[in-house]
Scaffold this active site. Structure first.
Site, PDB file in Angstrom:
ATOM      1  N   LYS A 143       0.848  -1.206   0.000  1.00  0.00           N
ATOM      2  CA  LYS A 143       0.000   0.000   0.000  1.00  0.00           C
ATOM      3  C   LYS A 143       0.880   1.251   0.000  1.00  0.00           C
ATOM      4  CE  LYS A 143      -1.720   2.650   3.152  1.00  0.00           C
ATOM      5  NZ  LYS A 143      -1.605   3.935   2.439  1.00  0.00           N
ATOM      6  N   GLU A 155      10.930   1.641   9.580  1.00  0.00           N
ATOM      7  CA  GLU A 155      11.944   2.607   9.101  1.00  0.00           C
ATOM      8  C   GLU A 155      11.307   3.986   9.227  1.00  0.00           C
ATOM      9  OE1 GLU A 155      14.934   1.855   8.301  1.00  0.00           O
ATOM     10  OE2 GLU A 155      14.778  -0.307   8.010  1.00  0.00           O
ATOM     11  N   CYS A 170      14.371  10.976   4.696  1.00  0.00           N
ATOM     12  CA  CYS A 170      14.495  10.509   6.086  1.00  0.00           C
ATOM     13  C   CYS A 170      15.909  10.624   6.604  1.00  0.00           C
ATOM     14  CB  CYS A 170      14.033   9.060   6.175  1.00  0.00           C
ATOM     15  SG  CYS A 170      14.955   7.984   5.072  1.00  0.00           S
ATOM     16  N   GLU A 197      11.546  16.472  13.417  1.00  0.00           N
ATOM     17  CA  GLU A 197      11.726  16.319  11.977  1.00  0.00           C
ATOM     18  C   GLU A 197      10.768  17.272  11.256  1.00  0.00           C
ATOM     19  OE1 GLU A 197      10.224  12.737  10.029  1.00  0.00           O
ATOM     20  OE2 GLU A 197      12.170  12.525   9.058  1.00  0.00           O
TER      21      GLU A 197
END
Ligand code: NAD
Length: 490
Positions: A185, A259, A293, A392
């Site tokens: 997905k 992750e 990332c 972040e």
């Protein structure tokens, strides 16, 4: 990309199933609709899980010889390579990556990673265990054994919007190579970079049900992570969603690979090649408009060279060409959606309010009224406890923090909830290596690293950057479990 993108539906059990709903997908650089994508329903995802379960339980995929799977997957990769130009154009239109990044980071690197997996997937799955004497009281037995690696089962793969083609491929190939079956997905922002893999699976004749692709948002993802018939979840995305997925998968005790995000530190020692460090630092907050990332967004620079570093980075960053990523001269493309730009703006305002010094950027480019653009933004005089140094942003924002000793640099780098990546620049590579050993992260690049991801090396994080590894033999093994088979030697 001028033609409207369409999909035949969702790819389930080797066929295209119409979806109840369709949704517009927009190009983040132009805000123009580039296609209508099917939206997966609850029924569709349940059918995809059914198909993957059936293909796993009834075979032949998991019981096939690894060399046969290797043949299928080689054809799969070859067919992807044959469509390179179309796929790179799609990555540019859908994810907003500049053409250079689309060809290198978003297409070339995952192809190399997937090729390495396909090359090694016939590795001997049987490991001998040395004979040993077992004292059973009255008799002594000599025993020995082997352990074998078996596929975990049905893998639910959920990916984010920033490097969608990369992760769809780099997660599906190792799962499939071990004999797992997959329900994939993608992010609702980037459905076409997943659906295209269905077309390719069909073209090369992957057995039905081995790779299933459904689209949709959190509702669909929630089913994939709670359904009892799914054995493993491989997720890449934000730490917040990673946390939710771990909880969702807990009642059925699935294996979970996460992750997640990062706030990676670039350490620039006083003896560093300043221009090389500046190149790394610049990439660290401007590449893919900061939507990476493992980007190096916290720049820890020795105080003796800090001003020179800030000046050099700023001088180049303000000259970068911002614009349509499909234009060859563009160096900085857009953010994925306005919501991501508003999030960036929120963090910039917070940084200013907390006392960070805005050196460049901090605004939308005046000459780009359409598209979700934001100027490369650099803050100096930042303290590591400020929000902008801890959270972040996932926008083009870098922060510069000064230090005086190596010990201080290591302490600041490690003072983070994340632990994905890191970097050290120094003329003394031995010292840089010693510092790399002390950074609490899943990876460190010294003096610019290897020029891209090492495709045979494991990749992943610690702390709020997640757990589990991708790529190479370690990544392959995540999709397997060991089974020990013991023999009586005499
Ligand atoms: P996100 O976490 O918002 O969404 C990722 C995926 O999870 C999407 O497909 C989404 O539909 C799905 N999802 C959302 N809620 C869910 C739920 N409750 N259950 C199941 N699925 C759910 O991430 P994003 O905004 O698309 O991507 C940006 C994030 O991804 C950043 O934090 C970035 O650091 C991270 N990322 C990490 C890596 C890595 O390798 N560590 C690589 C790329 C991106």
């Amino acid at each position: 990309m001028t033609t409207m993108l369409r999909s035949k539906g969702l790819f389930i059990a080797g066929a295209w199933e119409p979806a109840g709903d369709v949704e517009d997908v927009v190009n983040p650089a132009t805000e123009a609709v580039i296609g209508r994508a099917p939206v997966g329903s609850q029924a569709a995802v349940l059918a995809a899980i059914d198909a993957a379960r059936e293909a796993f339980d009834k075979g032949p995929w998991p019981t096939m010889k690894p060399a046969q799977r290797q043949e299928y997957l080689q054809r799969f990769l070859d067919a992807i390579r044959a469509r390179e130009e179309d796929i790179c154009r799609l990555i540019t239109a859908e994810a907003g990556a500049t053409l250079v990044l689309a060809r290198t980071l978003q297409f070339g690197i995952p192809l190399r990673i997937a090729q390495h997996i396909v090359d090694i997937c016939t590795r001997d799955p049987i490991t001998p265990v040395a004979p040993q004497l077992n004292d059973m009281g009255q008799t002594t037995l000599l025993g020995c054994g082997v352990y074998v690696r078996e596929p975990v089962g049905v893998a639910a793969i959920i990916t984010p919007y920033n490097v969608p083609f990369f992760l769809n491929l780099a997660k599906s190939v190792p799962a499939l190579a071990t004999g797992c079956t997959v329900v994939l997905k993608p992010s609702a922002f980037t459905p076409f970079e997943a659906l295209i893999l269905g077309e390719i699976a069909e073209e090369v004749g992957l057995p039905k049900g081995v790779l299933n692709i459904v689209t949709g948002g959190p509702d669909v993802g929630r089913i994939m992570t709670t359904d009892e018939r799914v054995d493993l979840v491989s997720f890449t995305g934000s730490d917040k969603v990673g946390e939710a997925i771990l909880a969702q998968a807990a009642p059925s005790l699935k294996r979970v690979l996460l992750e997640l995000g990062g706030k990676s530190a670039l350490i620039v020692r006083p003896d560093a090649d300043l221009d090389a460090a500046v190149r790394d630092g610049l990439f660290g907050f401007t590449a893919h408009c900061g939507q990476g990332c493992q980007l190096l967004t916290r720049h820890l620079v020795h105080n003796s060279i800090r001003e020179a570093y800030v000046e050099k980075v700023s001088a180049i960053a303000t000259r970068l060409v911002i614009g349509d990523p499909a234009a060859p001269e563009t160096q900085v493309g857009p953010l994925i959606r306005n919501s991501q730009r508003l999030r960036t703006e929120h963090y910039v305002e917070k940084a200013k309010a907390e006392g960070a010094r805005l050196v460049i950027g901090g605004r939308r480019p005046a000459d780009r009224p359409r598209g979700y653009f934001y100027e490369p933004t650099l803050f100096s005089d930042v303290r590591n406890d400020m929000t902008i140094a801890q959270e972040e942003v996932f926008g083009p924002v870098g922060v510069v923090i000064g230090f005086d000793t190596d010990e201080e640099a290591i302490a600041i780098a490690n003072d983070s909830r994340f632990g994905l990546n890191g970097a050290v620049h120094s003329a003394d590579t031995g010292r840089a290596y010693e510092m790399a050993l002390r950074l609490r992260t899943g990876g460190v690049a010294i003096n610019g690293g290897a020029g891209g991801i090492l495709s045979a090396a494991p990749f992943g994080g610690i702390k709020r950057s997640g757990f589990g590894r991708e790529f190479g033999i370690e990544g392959l093994n995540e999709y397997t479990y060991t089974k020990t088979i013991a023999f009586r030697a005499v």
